[in-house]
Design a protein around this motif. Structure first.
Motif, PDB file in Angstrom:
ATOM      1  N   LYS A 614     -55.515 -46.334  25.082  1.00  0.00           N
ATOM      2  CA  LYS A 614     -56.709 -45.029  24.109  1.00  0.00           C
ATOM      3  C   LYS A 614     -55.552 -44.074  24.433  1.00  0.00           C
ATOM      4  N   GLU A 615     -56.362 -43.342  23.038  1.00  0.00           N
ATOM      5  CA  GLU A 615     -55.924 -41.756  22.964  1.00  0.00           C
ATOM      6  C   GLU A 615     -56.346 -40.849  22.917  1.00  0.00           C
ATOM      7  N   ILE A 616     -56.347 -39.879  23.542  1.00  0.00           N
ATOM      8  CA  ILE A 616     -57.253 -38.614  23.903  1.00  0.00           C
ATOM      9  C   ILE A 616     -56.662 -37.443  22.628  1.00  0.00           C
ATOM     10  N   ALA A 617     -57.955 -37.812  20.927  1.00  0.00           N
ATOM     11  CA  ALA A 617     -57.487 -36.520  20.396  1.00  0.00           C
ATOM     12  C   ALA A 617     -58.052 -35.697  20.281  1.00  0.00           C
ATOM     13  N   GLN A 618     -57.723 -34.340  19.906  1.00  0.00           N
ATOM     14  CA  GLN A 618     -58.203 -32.989  20.269  1.00  0.00           C
ATOM     15  C   GLN A 618     -58.391 -32.082  19.236  1.00  0.00           C
ATOM     16  N   VAL A 619     -59.382 -31.805  18.674  1.00  0.00           N
ATOM     17  CA  VAL A 619     -59.339 -30.821  17.952  1.00  0.00           C
ATOM     18  C   VAL A 619     -59.613 -29.586  18.395  1.00  0.00           C
ATOM     19  N   TYR A 620     -58.660 -28.791  18.093  1.00  0.00           N
ATOM     20  CA  TYR A 620     -58.762 -26.995  18.762  1.00  0.00           C
ATOM     21  C   TYR A 620     -59.605 -26.171  17.251  1.00  0.00           C
ATOM     22  N   VAL A 621     -59.179 -25.204  17.869  1.00  0.00           N
ATOM     23  CA  VAL A 621     -59.787 -24.375  16.149  1.00  0.00           C
ATOM     24  C   VAL A 621     -58.600 -22.476  16.186  1.00  0.00           C
ATOM     25  N   LYS A 622     -58.465 -22.264  15.671  1.00  0.00           N
ATOM     26  CA  LYS A 622     -57.500 -20.904  16.031  1.00  0.00           C
ATOM     27  C   LYS A 622     -58.888 -19.947  14.524  1.00  0.00           C
ATOM     28  N   ALA A 623     -59.473 -18.622  14.900  1.00  0.00           N
ATOM     29  CA  ALA A 623     -60.413 -18.756  14.504  1.00  0.00           C
ATOM     30  C   ALA A 623     -59.883 -16.862  13.830  1.00  0.00           C
ATOM     31  N   PRO A 624     -60.006 -16.518  13.168  1.00  0.00           N
ATOM     32  CA  PRO A 624     -59.807 -15.140  12.564  1.00  0.00           C
ATOM     33  C   PRO A 624     -59.779 -14.022  13.338  1.00  0.00           C
ATOM     34  N   ALA A 667     -71.149  -5.350  22.587  1.00  0.00           N
ATOM     35  CA  ALA A 667     -71.838  -4.289  22.090  1.00  0.00           C
ATOM     36  C   ALA A 667     -72.711  -4.716  21.443  1.00  0.00           C
ATOM     37  N   LYS A 668     -72.969  -5.408  20.312  1.00  0.00           N
ATOM     38  CA  LYS A 668     -74.207  -5.306  19.471  1.00  0.00           C
ATOM     39  C   LYS A 668     -75.497  -7.039  20.500  1.00  0.00           C
ATOM     40  N   GLY A 669     -74.557  -7.647  21.624  1.00  0.00           N
ATOM     41  CA  GLY A 669     -75.393  -8.248  22.002  1.00  0.00           C
ATOM     42  C   GLY A 669     -75.897 -10.012  21.471  1.00  0.00           C
ATOM     43  N   LEU A 670     -74.927  -9.807  19.902  1.00  0.00           N
ATOM     44  CA  LEU A 670     -74.605 -10.684  19.368  1.00  0.00           C
ATOM     45  C   LEU A 670     -73.592 -12.185  19.205  1.00  0.00           C
ATOM     46  N   TRP A 671     -74.357 -12.835  18.953  1.00  0.00           N
ATOM     47  CA  TRP A 671     -73.044 -14.032  18.486  1.00  0.00           C
ATOM     48  C   TRP A 671     -72.462 -13.621  17.438  1.00  0.00           C
ATOM     49  N   ILE A 672     -71.516 -14.086  17.648  1.00  0.00           N
ATOM     50  CA  ILE A 672     -70.745 -13.614  15.820  1.00  0.00           C
ATOM     51  C   ILE A 672     -69.763 -14.774  15.436  1.00  0.00           C
ATOM     52  N   VAL A 673     -69.859 -15.243  13.741  1.00  0.00           N
ATOM     53  CA  VAL A 673     -68.706 -16.225  13.550  1.00  0.00           C
ATOM     54  C   VAL A 673     -68.026 -15.418  12.244  1.00  0.00           C
ATOM     55  N   ASP A 674     -66.807 -14.637  12.264  1.00  0.00           N
ATOM     56  CA  ASP A 674     -66.785 -13.329  11.954  1.00  0.00           C
ATOM     57  C   ASP A 674     -66.143 -14.360  10.648  1.00  0.00           C
ATOM     58  N   LYS A 675     -65.717 -13.624   9.152  1.00  0.00           N
ATOM     59  CA  LYS A 675     -65.933 -14.063   7.871  1.00  0.00           C
ATOM     60  C   LYS A 675     -64.325 -14.363   8.266  1.00  0.00           C
ATOM     61  N   GLY A 676     -63.317 -15.081   6.756  1.00  0.00           N
ATOM     62  CA  GLY A 676     -62.061 -15.095   6.702  1.00  0.00           C
ATOM     63  C   GLY A 676     -61.723 -16.819   7.180  1.00  0.00           C
ATOM     64  N   GLU A 677     -59.709 -16.759   7.647  1.00  0.00           N
ATOM     65  CA  GLU A 677     -60.019 -18.233   7.150  1.00  0.00           C
ATOM     66  C   GLU A 677     -59.714 -18.573   8.531  1.00  0.00           C
ATOM     67  N   TYR A 678     -59.765 -19.647   9.138  1.00  0.00           N
ATOM     68  CA  TYR A 678     -59.962 -21.046  10.494  1.00  0.00           C
ATOM     69  C   TYR A 678     -58.710 -22.124  10.373  1.00  0.00           C
ATOM     70  N   GLU A 679     -58.419 -21.816  11.066  1.00  0.00           N
ATOM     71  CA  GLU A 679     -57.170 -23.716  10.952  1.00  0.00           C
ATOM     72  C   GLU A 679     -58.116 -24.172  11.750  1.00  0.00           C
ATOM     73  N   VAL A 680     -57.619 -25.814  11.586  1.00  0.00           N
ATOM     74  CA  VAL A 680     -58.011 -26.552  12.146  1.00  0.00           C
ATOM     75  C   VAL A 680     -56.680 -27.061  12.858  1.00  0.00           C
ATOM     76  N   ARG A 681     -56.797 -27.457  14.000  1.00  0.00           N
ATOM     77  CA  ARG A 681     -55.147 -27.865  14.873  1.00  0.00           C
ATOM     78  C   ARG A 681     -55.983 -29.258  15.126  1.00  0.00           C
ATOM     79  N   VAL A 682     -55.312 -30.294  14.529  1.00  0.00           N
ATOM     80  CA  VAL A 682     -55.982 -31.396  15.869  1.00  0.00           C
ATOM     81  C   VAL A 682     -54.227 -32.192  16.375  1.00  0.00           C
ATOM     82  N   GLY A 683     -54.276 -31.956  17.271  1.00  0.00           N
ATOM     83  CA  GLY A 683     -53.171 -32.728  18.596  1.00  0.00           C
ATOM     84  C   GLY A 683     -53.827 -33.796  19.085  1.00  0.00           C
TER      85      GLY A 683
END
Ligand code: BGC
Length: 705
Positions: A614-624, A667-683
């Motif tokens: 069995k393999e454990i596949a992991q998905v990491y995300v690199k955010a801008p 500072a803003k007291g908010l969760w923020i998803v930045d706009k821009g390019e995200y990288e999906v890294r499967v390993g």
């Protein structure tokens, strides 16, 4: 009669009784940690510890044994929520069948520092993995009508001065790392209870912290169970009730009187008492005792021992396997070195201890597992352990709850080792450590480091066995990481079995012979040295100041905990987060990433080796990098494949909610998803990325906690 009770029917005295545990001396079931009070004929609800199994006392006549499952760090190493859910269900059944309504588990604090004495009770350095494993665990326990109690809420990552230390953490770090597993488990598994912790958080005891217990936990996350204190936590029961700590444990008559007086004097509004009393009443009504369940005292221990085996089997992490040193032939001749073959540690110490019906140490496991153990050599160790630990050492193996220093390992001479090398196919050296509640591990030889005699043993065994072309395998029987870099090159293979529970020896034997193909991966980094850990950079960051008696500990490294730190600062670990080998090999292919209202990731995992596995596949995300400084990558999803035969493919499909990509802006007291390019890294680990793909978010998304 008790069925119709409502808070409105109760007197002030009765309501307050609901808020305070029944204290130690009333315990009806030997070894449980506490009970609620019998108000107006309501049943007393018994609470027992975990998290490695139900902790009750089988003494004096060994009634009530409970299955010793692998410790939580090992459950997390399986990365298998379905399996953990089954373990949770089995623990819940044992609790219910012994008349216990509340299971004081799981522990979901973060592995911030490898020396925290309770890391074995906690799942991971990563909040997503800890949260998802906790969800499975809690669902399992509660599926049989027993309460689970994720603990210790929150920022309780060390044992040094645990009952008084003030943990200073900024809000972003709290929300992204330390509160996250609790948020996940509350939202996805709806635990009936949460245990607040001993420590202070930013100046206030967590059990007296209204922001934490009411604003965050209930108003933001929608928690609808009860909060109970840790045992004897805090310094002011009135503040606890005001903050939303509904049940004070273990409780005392004095606290009851104090609260009643406080209401009468106007220091505590009766509204607070009503609020918590209503919650505790609803809670009691959910338990088996209230529903009239008659404890059978006969849980299915036989079935559960199979599950304990299976969970340990999937949690073993193969750290090294040069030249396919493993697996051995099923009838190989094996020379077993080290007293850990006899004094194998099945679990940790303190409230996480268990008393199973039986326990198989490594020596017996290998003997019964078909391997031909060099009995002469092992008898030397057996006699040595008897001499040093006393004739009744076997009894101690079952009952001992006290820490023992590792024994010196100068037991056999180099000449003897040569003799054993001549007549065996392989050497197996066992290194054992333990830790427990109430104290942290130490950065000394015999704890984090090998002792001189352990090191000499590994050197001599490697020299003599390698001279004859025989292989050398180290079994690490440890509660959390130890130092490996200075000696790992001397040996051919290393298997990490953590504290594997009652089936320890069987699991080790089956890994050595390949009946189990290791499929666990590290839920926590093995640093090259403990001093590489970001928290180790200054004493104020761990274990706090003043150094001789810490009152304040600062989480200086912010969100850069575990791999988030090593990746960001380019520091090489010994074994990275998510690492673990297999006897077979896997390839990753065909990554597809699509995005609409969520991110959909799909790919194939193929077994291209010789063994089923069995393999454990992991998905990491690199955010801008937006307005906030961010980790290089963060785990956002994972999946353990089914058992794949050589040549077989598993098609994996995973979904990441866009909101899960957010960082918290203080500072803003908010969760923020930045706009821009995200990288999906499967390993295959955090540093063994096999496939990558990108997607772009055109608009920033922000939302309130
Ligand atoms: C521990 C808790 C445990 C409780 C009851 C405390 O000392 O911190 O984890 O549940 O005791 O035994």
């Amino acid at each position: 009669m008790s069925r119709d009770i409502r808070v409105e029917d109760l007197s002030l005295e009765e309501k307050v009784q609901l808020l305070v545990g029944a204290s130690w001396h009333l315990r009806r079931i030997h070894g449980t940690a506490g009970e609620t009070r019998p108000v107006r004929g309501l049943p007393m609800v018994a609470m027992a510890d975990g998290p490695s199994g139900i902790r009750i006392e089988p003494n004096p006549i060994r009634r009530w044994p409970a299955t010793a499952f692998p410790v939580p760090i090992m459950l997390a190493s399986t990365w298998n929520p379905e399996l953990v859910e089954a373990v949770g269900r089995a623990m819940g059944e044992e609790a219910r069948d012994y008349g216990i309504g509340v299971f004081l588990a799981p522990g979901i604090n973060i592995h911030r520092h490898p020396l925290c004495g309770r890391n074995f009770e906690y799942f991971s350095e990563d909040p997503l993995l800890a949260g998802k494993i906790a969800v499975a665990y809690v669902k399992g326990v509660q599926s049989v009508g027993v309460a689970a109690t994720p603990k210790h809420f929150a920022a309780n990552e060390q044992e040094t001065n645990r009952t008084t230390v003030d943990t200073i953490v900024d809000e972003r770090t709290l929300r992204e790392i330390y509160l996250k597993p609790f948020e996940i488990v509350v939202k996805e598994a709806k635990p009936w209870a949460i245990m607040s912790s001993y420590n202070k958080l930013n100046g206030k005891y967590t059990s007296q912290n209204e922001w934490l217990l009411t604003k965050v936990l209930r108003e933001e996350w929608g928690f609808d169970g009860i909060v109970m204190s840790d045992w004897g936590a805090g310094d002011n029961p009135i503040e606890q009730v005001k903050a939303g700590n509904d049940l004070i444990m273990p409780g005392s008559d004095e606290i009851v009187s104090r609260l009643i007086e406080a209401v009468k004097r106007g220091e505590l509004s009766e509204d607070y008492v009503n609020r918590s009393a209503a919650r505790v009443l609803e809670f009691i009504k959910r338990t088996p005792a209230y529903k009239g369940y008659k404890p059978t005292n006969a849980p299915n221990l036989k079935e559960h021992s199979k599950l304990a085996y299976e969970a340990a089997a999937e949690g073993v992490v193969l750290l090294k396997n040069n030249n396919e040193a493993l697996p051995l032939n099923t009838n190989a001749k094996v020379a077993l070195f080290g007293t850990g073959q006899i004094e194998t540690n099945r679990g940790g110490l303190g409230s996480g201890h268990t008393h199973p019906r039986y326990f198989i140490n490594i020596l017996d496991g290998l003997r019964n597992g078909g391997l031909r153990v060099d009995e002469e050599l092992s008898s030397i160790y057996v006699n040595y352990v008897k001499e040093n630990r006393g004739e009744d050492y076997l009894c101690a193996l079952y009952y001992e709850e006290a820490y023992s220093e590792p024994l010196p390992q100068d037991v056999v001479s180099e000449e003897q080792v040569r003799k054993y090398a001549e007549r065996n196919d392989a050497a197996v050296v066992v290194i054992s450590r333990n830790s427990g509640e109430g104290w942290d591990r130490r950065a000394i030889k015999g704890d984090y480091y090998l002792t001189d005699s352990e090191r000499r043993l590994i050197e001599v065994v490697s020299k003599q066995f390698h001279a004859l072309g025989r292989r050398v395998i180290v079994v690490l029987n440890v509660p959390s990481p130890i130092e490996v870099v200075s000696w790992r090159d001397l040996v051919d293979a290393i298997i990490l079995v953590w504290l594997p529970g009652q089936e320890a020896g069987r699991v080790v034997a089956d890994v050595l012979t390949g009946r189990i193909n290791p499929s666990g991966k590290l839920p926590t980094t093995f640093p090259r040295d403990w001093s590489d850990v970001p928290a180790a950079k200054a004493v104020e960051c761990y274990p706090g100041t003043p150094p001789d008696n810490p009152k304040v500990v600062k989480y200086c490294e912010g969100v850069y905990v575990g791999y988030r730190y090593y990746d960001k600062y380019g520091i090489e670990p010994a074994y990275e987060f998510g690492f673990g080998l297999s006897y077979t090999r896997f390839e990753y292919r065909n990554l597809r990433v699509t995005i609409d209202d969520s991110v959909k990731v799909s790919f194939d995992v193929i077994n291209v080796g010789k063994y089923p596995g069995k393999e454990i596949a992991q998905v990491y995300v690199k955010a801008p990098q937006g307005s906030l400084d961010k980790p290089v990558q963060e785990l956002k999803a994972f999946k353990k494949t089914r058992l794949l035969n050589p040549g077989e493919v598993d098609h994996i499909e995973l979904t990441i909610n866009i909101k899960e990509l957010a960082s918290f802006n203080d500072a803003k007291g908010l969760w923020i998803v930045d706009k821009g390019e995200y990288e999906v890294r499967v390993g295959a680990s955090s540093r063994d990325i096999r496939l990558t793909s990108k997607f772009t978010l055109n608009n920033e998304i922000s939302f309130k906690p």
